[in-house]
Scaffold this active site. Structure first.
Site, PDB file in Angstrom:
ATOM      1  N   ASP A 189      -6.965 -11.531   3.976  1.00 29.47           N
ATOM      2  CA  ASP A 189      -5.264 -11.088   3.803  1.00 29.47           C
ATOM      3  C   ASP A 189      -5.366 -10.449   5.440  1.00 29.47           C
ATOM      4  OD1 ASP A 189      -3.705  -8.768   3.301  1.00 29.47           O
ATOM      5  OD2 ASP A 189      -5.323  -7.097   4.051  1.00 29.47           O
ATOM      6  N   SER A 190      -4.545  -9.844   6.145  1.00 30.80           N
ATOM      7  CA  SER A 190      -4.155  -9.782   7.323  1.00 30.80           C
ATOM      8  C   SER A 190      -4.426  -8.387   7.638  1.00 30.80           C
ATOM      9  CB  SER A 190      -2.820  -9.188   7.673  1.00 30.80           C
ATOM     10  OG  SER A 190      -2.795  -8.183   7.001  1.00 30.80           O
ATOM     11  N   CYS A 197      -2.788 -11.083   1.085  1.00 31.80           N
ATOM     12  CA  CYS A 197      -1.953 -10.676   1.744  1.00 31.80           C
ATOM     13  C   CYS A 197      -0.062 -11.180   1.471  1.00 31.80           C
ATOM     14  CB  CYS A 197      -1.448 -11.496   3.211  1.00 31.80           C
ATOM     15  SG  CYS A 197      -0.386 -10.064   4.379  1.00 31.80           S
ATOM     16  N   GLU A 202      -5.206   4.362   4.777  1.00 28.09           N
ATOM     17  CA  GLU A 202      -5.770   4.724   5.212  1.00 28.09           C
ATOM     18  C   GLU A 202      -6.748   5.595   5.691  1.00 28.09           C
ATOM     19  OE1 GLU A 202      -4.822   1.274   8.606  1.00 28.09           O
ATOM     20  OE2 GLU A 202      -4.489  -0.474   6.863  1.00 28.09           O
ATOM     21  N   CYS A 248       1.749  -3.638  -2.692  1.00 30.84           N
ATOM     22  CA  CYS A 248       1.776  -4.061  -1.239  1.00 30.84           C
ATOM     23  C   CYS A 248      -0.442  -4.555  -1.596  1.00 30.84           C
ATOM     24  CB  CYS A 248       1.867  -2.950  -0.421  1.00 30.84           C
ATOM     25  SG  CYS A 248       0.614  -2.584   1.429  1.00 30.84           S
ATOM     26  N   HIS A 263      -2.119  -2.353  -0.321  1.00 30.72           N
ATOM     27  CA  HIS A 263      -2.817  -1.142  -0.088  1.00 30.72           C
ATOM     28  C   HIS A 263      -2.709   0.094  -1.193  1.00 30.72           C
ATOM     29  CE1 HIS A 263      -3.516  -2.323   3.735  1.00 30.72           C
ATOM     30  NE2 HIS A 263      -3.807  -0.921   4.169  1.00 30.72           N
TER      31      HIS A 263
END
Length: 273
Positions: free
Chosen positions: A7-8, A70, A147, A182, A184
């Site tokens: 993943d990035s 990702c 985050e 996504c 996240h």
């Protein structure tokens, strides 16, 4: 078997968490290219170059399968990544589209993702191949909110209402599946469940990807298969190793939120692009 997960950044840890749950018989090497994120603002050529270099690093460390956790790399460069590798490569878009297509009765599916993933229209194309009309919506504020740790904060819920009102307005009332496009976003699933219309099923592409990997592994000779309804039992010999291209401490701190437990074995790496 060792499986490389790329993943990035740290978002792909939601995929890793599901992989450990769904395919506990494997060991995992996770690579977060935290020094070069975000990938969404980069060209497809650059995304391919960065991802391939990371995957080759994981291959040198024994990975026998690659999971591109990702969404941006999957959307922009999966064919190039697959061509460059000599082991199986699985991305996150196709499994998510598969799960959505199986669930949707109206054949209308909404996808929320970052602006980069939405701009690629990868989910829309994948859904169209399955006879599904896909509507995509960028939700750029979700990643920084996650985050920050604000997964159940009133501010995040207000933002979610604004985005979901946009998703489900103007003829989208027939939409019966929402894809979290996504890595996240799975952390926001409980909040989104409160905000999204009750008749709409939520598909977590991280979960769908892990299920796809588990199916592939179970098809290999000598792999024990779970009985229907049987929960996977964590494999005592399973090992997790983590590599990050930027601050190890920041990775550990954020990673704990995504994995739900502490992360110990994180190594800093500096690879050539």
């Amino acid at each position: 078997m060792k499986i490389g997960v790329f993943d990035s950044g740290v978002g792909g840890l939601t995929v890793l968490k599901e992989l450990v749950k769904q395919a506990p018989q494997a060991d995992y090497l996770y690579f977060g290219d935290t020094a070069r994120l975000p990938y969404g603002s980069k060209s497809a050529e650059t995304v391919a170059k960065y991802t391939i270099s990371a995957c080759k690093f994981l291959r040198r460390h024994g990975a026998e399968m690659m999971v591109i956790a990702c969404n941006t790399a999957t959307s922009l460069a999966l064919p190039e990544i697959t061509k460059a590798m000599d082991v199986p490569v699985i991305g996150v878009v196709e499994p998510g589209a598969d799960a959505a297509a199986k669930l949707s009765k109206s054949k209308k599916v909404a996808v929320i993702a970052t602006a980069g993933t939405v701009g690629s229209h990868a989910y829309q194309r994948a859904l169209a191949l399955r006879g599904i009309e896909g509507h995509e919506q960028a939700c750029p504020l979700f990643v920084p909110l996650v985050e920050e740790g604000w997964v159940d904060h009133p501010v995040t819920e207000n933002v979610a209402h604004i985005y979901m009102d946009e998703v489900f307005r103007n003829g989208s009332k027939d939409t019966d599946v929402l894809v979290l496009g996504c890595t996240h976003y799975p952390l926001l699933r409980p909040l989104l469940r409160r905000v999204v219309p009750k008749h709409v099923a939520i598909v977590d592409s991280a979960e769908s990807t892990a299920e796809a990997v588990a199916r592939r592994l179970s098809a290999q000779p000598g792999t024990p298969r779970l009985r229907s309804g049987q929960a996977p039992v964590p494999h005592k010999g399973a090992k997790l190793a983590f590599y990050a291209t930027d601050s190890v401490e920041k990775f550990r701190k954020l990673g704990e939120r995504f994995m739900g437990h502490g992360i110990d074995d994180v190594q800093h790496v500096d690879i050539e692009a």
